[in-house]
Every structure is written in structure tokens, then in C-alpha cells.
Design an enzyme around this catalytic site. Structure first.
Site, mmCIF file in Angstrom:
data_model
loop_
_atom_site.group_PDB
_atom_site.id
_atom_site.type_symbol
_atom_site.label_atom_id
_atom_site.label_comp_id
_atom_site.label_asym_id
_atom_site.label_seq_id
_atom_site.Cartn_x
_atom_site.Cartn_y
_atom_site.Cartn_z
ATOM 1 N N SER A 36 3.576 2.245 -2.695
ATOM 2 C CA SER A 36 4.886 2.084 -2.079
ATOM 3 C C SER A 36 5.963 2.263 -3.133
ATOM 4 C CB SER A 36 5.001 0.711 -1.431
ATOM 5 O OG SER A 36 5.070 -0.257 -2.466
ATOM 6 N N LYS A 37 7.206 2.158 -2.671
ATOM 7 C CA LYS A 37 8.345 2.425 -3.542
ATOM 8 C C LYS A 37 8.346 1.599 -4.816
ATOM 9 C CE LYS A 37 11.846 4.546 -0.702
ATOM 10 N NZ LYS A 37 12.702 4.320 0.414
ATOM 11 N N ARG A 38 7.772 0.405 -4.750
ATOM 12 C CA ARG A 38 7.853 -0.410 -5.960
ATOM 13 C C ARG A 38 6.966 0.126 -7.086
ATOM 14 N NH1 ARG A 38 3.893 -4.851 -5.803
ATOM 15 N NH2 ARG A 38 2.548 -4.366 -4.038
ATOM 16 N N GLY A 41 7.135 3.284 -7.926
ATOM 17 C CA GLY A 41 7.867 4.424 -8.487
ATOM 18 C C GLY A 41 8.281 5.357 -7.361
#
Ligand code: GLU
Length: 481
Positions: free
Chosen positions: A251-253, A255
Site C-alpha cells: 500500500s501507499k505507506r 512508497g
């Protein structure tokens, strides 16, 4: 003929996982000389994002995943946007009701909410499953809103074979009478994708493993209609590495995980494609990890797909990217990197030479700005930078002598190209009885202000030109005076 499809919901951006699904689906079709279809699944009207379909199309175009049938390409099975196929689904849902495999449900929102609150068994209590034909007709005539639900078998087991995960079985008693047609007249994903896959002649359904356990419900639909089931190819989960070493769903966390963001960060589409091809697939016989799309088409077979989760490794992608950048021709590199350049490059800089020097020293295109900064303006540095054990420079006297000599030689050099510069400077080493390394070290520090640089002293001077080279040497002499 092998027919596959990519069926994204236009919800905003192209997650790397979605792109991998598109790629594998494309490759499975193309390995066999088959057909690849793009279908837009936009029946969840609340999740629609404007412009999302364009992102999908442009991503497929840039990565070379051309579809044989799809929106704006057309084809014999269109339309390829589900919201334009509404009537088709209602027709098939009604057929299913007539065949006894689905039923009208008139339960009100309030009733369902109440059910949800006192939920003991979970899910819908099949309240409308056994309404009489007369009751149903009366309700329909009265215009009471309805949904259509799938009538699941109450006992027995439903199984199917997945090409990657093997035999998957589910007790029918665990299956909900899921909604096929919603009150707004739109179908649910659960229903319409089955209808479309059948009508579009899809032979292989390729998608993420989150659908592995709902697929028994879908094969029951195929069976109810008497249609041949497709081959199922569910892809392994994509994970990201967490700071503590554990992994969790990418997921976005972790990168940048959308294709657009990676491209914006300076990754080449072909490097991204190559890297994600290997996220869950391993070539059967190959020494190399480098594949262009043609190579992938030739090498890709379903038995190379693994069921173990694949971990997205940003370091590895970076490495792939730098390898791809280094292999670009100089002119191709210039074209690709130019949009990333944010500062004005003065006329006095030999732009072509500078970019050629930097090509093999950057890992992402966006790195160009930080890497070229010292060419554009000399960074602040301390004179101690000249001192260097390896080159036996332990005091500033030798530096001053070298730079004074270099200044006088360079003043009379007309063409500042690498070879001329090198040939002109070399005699200084002999004259002062020092090593070439020592000579070039002093000059390189003076013209760059940095200990490590892309290229040597003469290459840097070739880029910045005579006037700036002499000015930088003067500046160094001033510092050392
Ligand atoms: N629209 C679904 C998604 O984006 C497609 C799943 C499938 O390929 O069947 O997840």
C-alpha cells in the site's frame, strides 16, 4: 483461441497490482497468439472517479499492453463499459429467476439494517427466497423496489480448479444469497463480470487472489446457465516490506505504488513492466531477468506463476531502472530526461556532453537535477577537500603549484574537449614529477567542489567550458592564497 481480459474498476489510479494483473492477462493471451480485451467495470457508481478510465487507457498504451477489443477500439462484443450494458444484465438476471437459480427480494432497507444489527448467523436470512409467484407479481405490479439475489444451494460443496492455487472448495452452506441486481437497476460485480466473461468469450479469467474464495459463487452461475466455466488464474498477493522487517499488503505507506507515481519519480515504463513481470512469475528456462514485452510474450507460461505472496522490493526496482537508463542511447536518454529538468541550463554548458556523462550515473530520471547541480553552479566547499592521502596531498603548496600551472596551460587551449584538455595538461605531471592522479585530483576538486563526481576533471571542464573552468580554478587559488 485463448481470450483474456483486464477488467478494472475506474477508481482513480493504476495500482502496481492492477498493472501486474493486466500484464499477466495480456501475456497469457499473447503467448498463445490469443486476444486481450479491456472492459471497464463501472457499476459501483459510488466509487467512480472522473478521469480514471483515461488513466487506465494511457497506462496500457505506455506499457504496450494493447487490447484487441475494448472501449474506443470496439469489437464484436461491445460495448465494453459495463454501465452501457445494463439491459443485458437485467435480461440474464430474469432468465436466472425463471430457471429457479435467483429470486426477487423486496426486503426494505430498514428490515435489512435491523437484520444486520441483531446479526447472529451473518448475512441475509433468505426471507424472500420462497415468495410465491403471485406475491412476486403483485409486488412488481405495485412498483415495490427490488433486488435480485442468487439462490445458493443449501447443502453440498462447490469446487473449481485454479491453475495457480489448485482445487478450491467451499461448503454451499457458507454461501450467501448474494445480490446480483441492485435496486438502482445496476448489477453487482459478482453478477455482471460472469455475464460479460461468458458473452465476450473469455477463456481465462486472470485476477488477484482476493477473488479466490468468491469464485465458487461465480462458477455456480456458469453452472446454472449451463455455460462452460473459464480457466481460473488467480495471482499471488503483492506485499510490501515494513520498517520492522515484516510484510503486509502493498500500500501507499510502502512508497509509490501507482504506475503514475513511479513514472513521475523517474522510473521508465519498460523497467517497471519488466520488474513487475517477475513479481509472482519466474521464467522456466532463462539465465536473464531482463525481458522486454516481446521476450515476456515468448517466455510467459502459467505454470511459472507462483502462489506464494510476492514482495515488492523498491531497491530491486531501482536497480532495474538504472540498468534500463544506462542502456538507453544518448539521444533517447536526452529525450526522456528533459521533461524532468527543472533548472535553466545556460548556453555555456555543453548540454549534450553533460547528459551523456550523467546517463550512467543516475538511477531515476528525476535524480538528474541533484546530479547536475554542480555543473550549473560551483558548490561551496572547504579547502581541506584538496587534501587526499591516496594522492599523497598533505599540504596546500602542491595544490597551488598544480593549479597555477593548469591555469596557465588552459588559458591557451582553444578547444575545450576532453582529449585536447588531457593532452595539454599531462606535461604538467611530468614537469612537477607528480602522478597523473595527483594532477587531476587537484583540478577536479577545483572545477567541481566535490570529492566524488560523475566524470573526471577534463570531462567536467568540457561540460562547463573554458571561461567557467578558469573562473573556478581562480576561485580555488584565491581560497588557497
Ligand atoms: N473490477 C474488478 C477489480 O478491479 C475486476 C476483478 C476481475 O478481474 O474479475 O478488482
Amino acid at each position: 483461441m485463448t481470450v483474456t481480459r483486464f477488467a478494472p474498476s475506474p477508481t482513480g489510479y493504476m495500482h502496481i497490482g492492477n498493472l501486474r494483473t493486466a500484464l499477466y492477462s495480456f501475456l497469457i493471451a499473447k503467448h498463445d497468439g490469443g486476444k486481450f480485451i479491456l472492459r471497464i467495470e463501472d457499476t459501483d457508481r459510488e466509487r467512480l472517479v472522473e478521469g480514471a478510465t483515461d488513466i487506465i487507457k494511457s497506462t496500457l498504451a505506455v506499457t504496450g499492453l494493447h487490447y484487441d477489443e475494448g472501449p474506443d477500439v470496439g469489437g464484436e462484443h461491445g460495448p465494453y463499459v459495463q454501465s452501457e450494458r445494463k439491459e443485458i444484465y437485467m435480461e440474464y438476471a430474469k432468465k436466472l429467476v425463471d430457471m429457479g437459480a435467483a429470486y426477487y427480494c423486496f426486503c426494505t432497507k430498514e428490515r435489512l439494517e435491523k437484520l444486520h444489527e441483531d446479526d447472529a448467523v451473518g448475512g441475509y436470512d433468505r426471507h424472500c427466497r420462497n415468495l410465491s409467484k403471485e406475491e412476486v407479481e403483485k409486488n412488481l405490479r405495485a412498483g415495490i423496489p427490488f433486488v435480485i439475489r442468487q439462490k445458493m444451494p443449501l447443502e453440498g460443496v462447490t469446487s473449481y480448479k485454479d491453475e495457480v492455487f489448485g482445487e478450491i472448495s467451499m461448503n454451499n452452506s457458507e454461501l450467501q444469497d448474494q445480490i446480483l441486481m441492485k435496486a438502482d437497476g445496476y448489477p453487482t460485480y459478482n453478477f455482471c463480470h460472469v455475464i460479460d466473461d461468458h458473452l465476450m468469450g473469455v477463456t481465462h479469467v486472470v485476477r488477484g487472489s482476493e477473488y479466490l474464495t468468491s469464485t465458487p459463487k461465480y462458477v455456480l452461475l456458469y453452472d446454472a446457465f449451463g455455460w462452460e466455466r473459464p480457466v481460473y488464474v488467480h495471482l499471488p498477493l503483492l506485499m510490501g516490506k515494513n520498517a520492522d522487517g515484516s510484510v503486509s499488503k502493498l500500500s501507499k505507506r510502502h512508497g509509490a505504488v501507482s504506475f503514475q507515481d513511479l513514472v513521475k519519480d523517474g522510473y521508465l515504463p519498460e523497467a517497471i513492466t519488466n520488474y513487475i513481470a517477475l513479481l509472482g512469475w519466474c521464467p522456466k528456462q532463462s539465465e536473464t531477468e531482463f525481458f522486454d514485452l516481446e521476450g515476456l510474450k515468448a517466455a510467459f507460461t502459467i505454470d511459472g506463476v507462483s502462489k506464494s505472496p510476492a514482495v515488492f522490493d523498491f531497491e530491486k526496482l531501482l536497480w532495474f531502472n538504472s540498468e534500463y537508463i544506462h542502456k538507453l542511447t544518448d539521444s533517447d536518454f536526452t529525450e526522456r530526461v528533459t521533461p524532468f529538468i527543472t533548472s535553466e541550463i545556460p548556453e555555456s554548458i555543453n548540454r549534450e556532453k553533460m547528459l551523456a556523462l550523467l546517463k550512467t550515473r543516475i538511477s531515476t530520471l528525476s535524480e538528474i537535477n541533484s546530479k547536475m547541480a554542480f555543473f550549473l553552479s560551483l558548490p561551496e566547499y572547504e579547502k581541506e577537500l584538496f587534501l587526499n592521502k591516496k594522492n599523497k596531498i598533505s599540504d596546500f603548496e602542491i595544490v597551488k603549484t598544480v593549479l597555477t600551472e593548469a591555469k596557465s596551460v588552459l588559458s591557451s587551449v582553444e578547444y575545450f574537449d576532453n582529449d585536447t584538455l588531457f593532452a595539454s595538461l599531462m606535461p604538467i605531471a611530468e614537469k612537477l614529477a607528480i602522478k597523473t592522479g595527483t594532477l587531476m585530483w587537484c583540478i577536479r576538486i577545483a572545477v567541481s567542489g566535490m570529492a566524488a563526481t560523475p566524470g573526471g576533471a577534463t570531462e567536467i571542464m568540457e561540460v562547463i567550458g573554458k571561461c567557467e573552468s578558469l573562473a573556478r580554478i581562480d576561485k580555488a587559488l584565491g581560497m588557497l592564497a
